[in-house]
Scaffold this motif. Structure first.
Motif, PDB file in Angstrom:
ATOM      1  N   PHE A  12      33.967  -7.685  13.093  1.00  0.00           N
ATOM      2  CA  PHE A  12      35.007  -8.574  13.612  1.00  0.00           C
ATOM      3  C   PHE A  12      35.889  -9.053  12.472  1.00  0.00           C
ATOM      4  N   GLU A  13      37.131  -9.414  12.824  1.00  0.00           N
ATOM      5  CA  GLU A  13      37.964 -10.156  11.884  1.00  0.00           C
ATOM      6  C   GLU A  13      38.637 -11.301  12.641  1.00  0.00           C
ATOM      7  N   ASP A  14      38.987 -12.347  11.873  1.00  0.00           N
ATOM      8  CA  ASP A  14      39.626 -13.475  12.553  1.00  0.00           C
ATOM      9  C   ASP A  14      41.102 -13.178  12.758  1.00  0.00           C
ATOM     10  N   GLN A  15      41.716 -13.907  13.680  1.00  0.00           N
ATOM     11  CA  GLN A  15      43.148 -13.720  13.886  1.00  0.00           C
ATOM     12  C   GLN A  15      43.833 -15.065  14.035  1.00  0.00           C
ATOM     13  N   ILE A  16      45.117 -15.040  13.761  1.00  0.00           N
ATOM     14  CA  ILE A  16      45.887 -16.285  13.799  1.00  0.00           C
ATOM     15  C   ILE A  16      46.094 -16.702  15.251  1.00  0.00           C
ATOM     16  N   VAL A  17      45.739 -17.928  15.555  1.00  0.00           N
ATOM     17  CA  VAL A  17      45.971 -18.475  16.894  1.00  0.00           C
ATOM     18  C   VAL A  17      46.658 -19.828  16.736  1.00  0.00           C
ATOM     19  N   GLY A  18      47.365 -20.233  17.739  1.00  0.00           N
ATOM     20  CA  GLY A  18      48.109 -21.491  17.653  1.00  0.00           C
ATOM     21  C   GLY A  18      47.731 -22.437  18.779  1.00  0.00           C
ATOM     22  N   GLN A  19      48.048 -23.692  18.570  1.00  0.00           N
ATOM     23  CA  GLN A  19      47.754 -24.755  19.539  1.00  0.00           C
ATOM     24  C   GLN A  19      48.210 -24.345  20.945  1.00  0.00           C
ATOM     25  N   GLY A  20      47.319 -24.497  21.915  1.00  0.00           N
ATOM     26  CA  GLY A  20      47.663 -24.198  23.302  1.00  0.00           C
ATOM     27  C   GLY A  20      47.512 -22.732  23.688  1.00  0.00           C
ATOM     28  N   MET A  21      47.297 -21.866  22.699  1.00  0.00           N
ATOM     29  CA  MET A  21      47.172 -20.437  23.011  1.00  0.00           C
ATOM     30  C   MET A  21      45.868 -20.146  23.732  1.00  0.00           C
ATOM     31  N   LYS A  22      45.919 -19.116  24.586  1.00  0.00           N
ATOM     32  CA  LYS A  22      44.708 -18.736  25.325  1.00  0.00           C
ATOM     33  C   LYS A  22      44.215 -17.401  24.802  1.00  0.00           C
ATOM     34  N   GLN A  23      43.919 -17.403  23.545  1.00  0.00           N
ATOM     35  CA  GLN A  23      43.507 -16.155  22.886  1.00  0.00           C
ATOM     36  C   GLN A  23      42.351 -16.498  21.949  1.00  0.00           C
ATOM     37  N   PRO A  24      41.254 -15.766  22.026  1.00  0.00           N
ATOM     38  CA  PRO A  24      40.127 -16.091  21.141  1.00  0.00           C
ATOM     39  C   PRO A  24      40.483 -15.823  19.678  1.00  0.00           C
ATOM     40  N   PRO A  25      39.830 -16.527  18.744  1.00  0.00           N
ATOM     41  CA  PRO A  25      40.227 -16.420  17.342  1.00  0.00           C
ATOM     42  C   PRO A  25      39.550 -15.270  16.589  1.00  0.00           C
ATOM     43  N   ARG A  26      38.889 -14.404  17.336  1.00  0.00           N
ATOM     44  CA  ARG A  26      38.132 -13.327  16.670  1.00  0.00           C
ATOM     45  C   ARG A  26      38.377 -12.041  17.445  1.00  0.00           C
TER      46      ARG A  26
END
Lengths: 130, 231
Positions: free
Chosen positions: B214-228
C-alpha cells in the motif's frame, strides 16, 4: 466513523504515523462498511510526516464504527478483537460488536507487534479526540 | 540530569544559545579562588560580555548557591572559540535543533524530565513523563529518531524518524502527553502472544509479508476517499 492510522516511510526514509478521521453521519448499518467502499467524509487529520502521497505504508490500523460510539466502548471491542486474533498471522480483520477492525504490519514490525499496535491505537485515539 | 548540567542548560538559554560549560580545573595552570566553579562562555566578543553578564543576573544567586560560592566566568571571543575550542563549539552547534526540541518538550509536557545523553555516538535526550519514557537521538543527516523505551531486549528501528522539529514535538506529545496514559494498551497487551514460533526460525509461523503493498495518498477535508491505496 472510520479512523485509521498508518505507519508510513517516505522516499527520504523519514518515518512516522499519520492518522485520519472520517465521519459517516447518522446512518444505520447492518454491518460496518469496508473503508474502501464507504470511508465516510474526511473530518480530521494528524500528520507526524508532512510529505503525504506515495509513501510506503508499513503498518495500519483501521477502525470503523458508529459516529456516536464512545471510545470506551470501542476500546472494549478492540481488546476483544486483539485477544481473538492474537494467535493468527497478520493481517487481522474482524467485526466485534458494532465495529470493524483491521490491522496489518510488515514482518520487521511483527517482532514488537504490541508496541506497534499500541502506537497505531494511540494515534487513532489522538485524532478521534475532539 | 544533575543540578550542574541543568543550570548550564538554563544559562545557555539566557545567553541566546551560546555554548557554555563548567571549566575542567585540571586544564588551568595556577590556583585561584573559584577554580572548581569556573564557567566558560564561548562565542562572546568583547563588546557583548557586559550584556551577557547582565543576562545571567536572574539566576546568579541560584548559580552561586549551587556551585558553593561566587562563580568565575571566562569569556572566549568568537575568534578564540573557533581557533582553540572548535571541537566543543561545533558539537554544541550541531546539537542546537535537539536542544530547541528539548526546550519545547519541557514547555509542552509539564512535569517531564529531560536528560541529555549520548547514544551510539550521537547526541540525544531521554524524556520521562509518568511511567513512560522515550529517547530522541539527533543526527544532522537523518533528523530525529524517536524510540519509546520499552521492550529493550527487542532490537527494533526507531518508532519515528522525523526531520522537522515541529512534527517531532507532535510525535513526542502523542506518545507521552498526560491524556496518553488513558489510551496506553501496553498493560492489556502484555499477556498476549503471537502464533507459536517455529523451533528453527522464530518468525517461521508469522505470516506477515515483507511489504503490505500500500501507499498513502493525498486526501482533503470532506473528501470521501480512503487515505491508502494499492501501490
Amino acid at each position: 466513523m472510520y479512523v485509521t492510522a498508518h505507519r508510513v516511510r517516505t522516499h527520504l526514509l523519514e518515518e512516522g504515523i499519520n492518522a485520519y478521521l472520517y465521519m459517516h453521519g447518522s446512518s444505520l448499518w447492518p454491518e460496518p462498511p469496508e473503508p474502501e467502499e464507504d470511508p465516510g467524509s474526511l473530518a480530521n487529520m494528524l500528520f507526524t510526516i508532512d510529505a503525504v502521497g506515495g509513501n510506503h505504508v508499513r503498518s495500519y490500523l483501521d477502525i470503523v464504527g458508529p459516529d456516536e460510539a464512545p471510545w470506551s466502548t470501542i476500546k472494549l471491542f478492540f481488546l476483544q478483537f486483539v485477544m481473538a486474533m492474537q494467535r493468527r498471522p497478520f493481517p487481522w480483520k474482524c467485526v466485534a460488536g458494532p465495529c470493524l477492525f483491521r490491522i496489518d504490519m510488515e514482518l520487521p514490525l511483527v517482532r514488537s507487534w504490541r508496541n506497534e499496535v499500541d502506537l497505531l491505537y494511540r494515534a487513532c485515539v489522538t485524532i478521534h479526540r475532539p | 540530569m544533575s543540578a550542574r548540567a541543568e543550570i548550564l542548560q538554563r544559562i545557555a538559554e539566557l545567553l541566546d544559545g551560546r555554548p557554555v560549560r563548567w571549566a575542567d580545573p585540571s586544564r588551568f595552570i595556577g590556583d585561584y579562588d573559584g577554580r572548581d566553579r569556573t564557567l566558560e562562555v564561548f562565542n562572546a566578543d568583547a563588546h557583548e560580555q557586559r550584556g551577557l553578564l547582565r543576562s545571567m543576573r536572574p539566576i546568579r544567586e541560584e548559580l552561586e548557591a549551587m556551585a558553593g560560592g561566587p562563580v568565575v566566568v571566562i569569556f572566549h571571543t568568537r575568534a578564540e572559540s573557533s581557533r582553540l575550542h572548535s571541537g566543543f563549539v561545533t558539537a554544541h552547534e550541531d546539537a542546537a535543533p535537539l536542544r530547541d526540541l528539548a526546550r519545547r518538550i519541557r514547555e509542552r509536557l509539564f512535569g517531564s524530565t529531560i536528560e541529555f545523553v549520548r547514544a551510539g555516538g550521537k547526541n540525544g535526550v531521554q524524556v520521562e513523563l509518568g511511567n513512560r519514557s522515550l529517547t530522541i537521538v539527533w543526527d544532522r543527516q537523518t533528523g530525529f529518531d524517536i524510540r519509546l523505551d520499552i521492550e529493550p531486549f527487542v532490537d527494533r528501528d526507531p518508532d519515528f524518524r522525523i526531520s522537522d522539529g515541529e512534527r517531532a514535538l507532535l510525535s513526542v506529545s502523542m506518545l507521552l502527553a498526560e491524556e496518553a496514559k488513558d489510551v496506553a494498551l501496553a498493560d492489556e497487551l502484555e499477556g498476549l502472544v503471537l502464533p507459536e514460533p517455529g523451533a528453527a526460525n522464530p518468525d517461521a509461523n508469522i505470516d506477515a509479508p515483507p511489504s503490505l503493498g500500500f501507499e498513502d495518498q493525498i486526501v482533503g477535508q470532506g473528501m470521501k476517499q480512503p487515505p491508502r491505496t494499492a501501490a
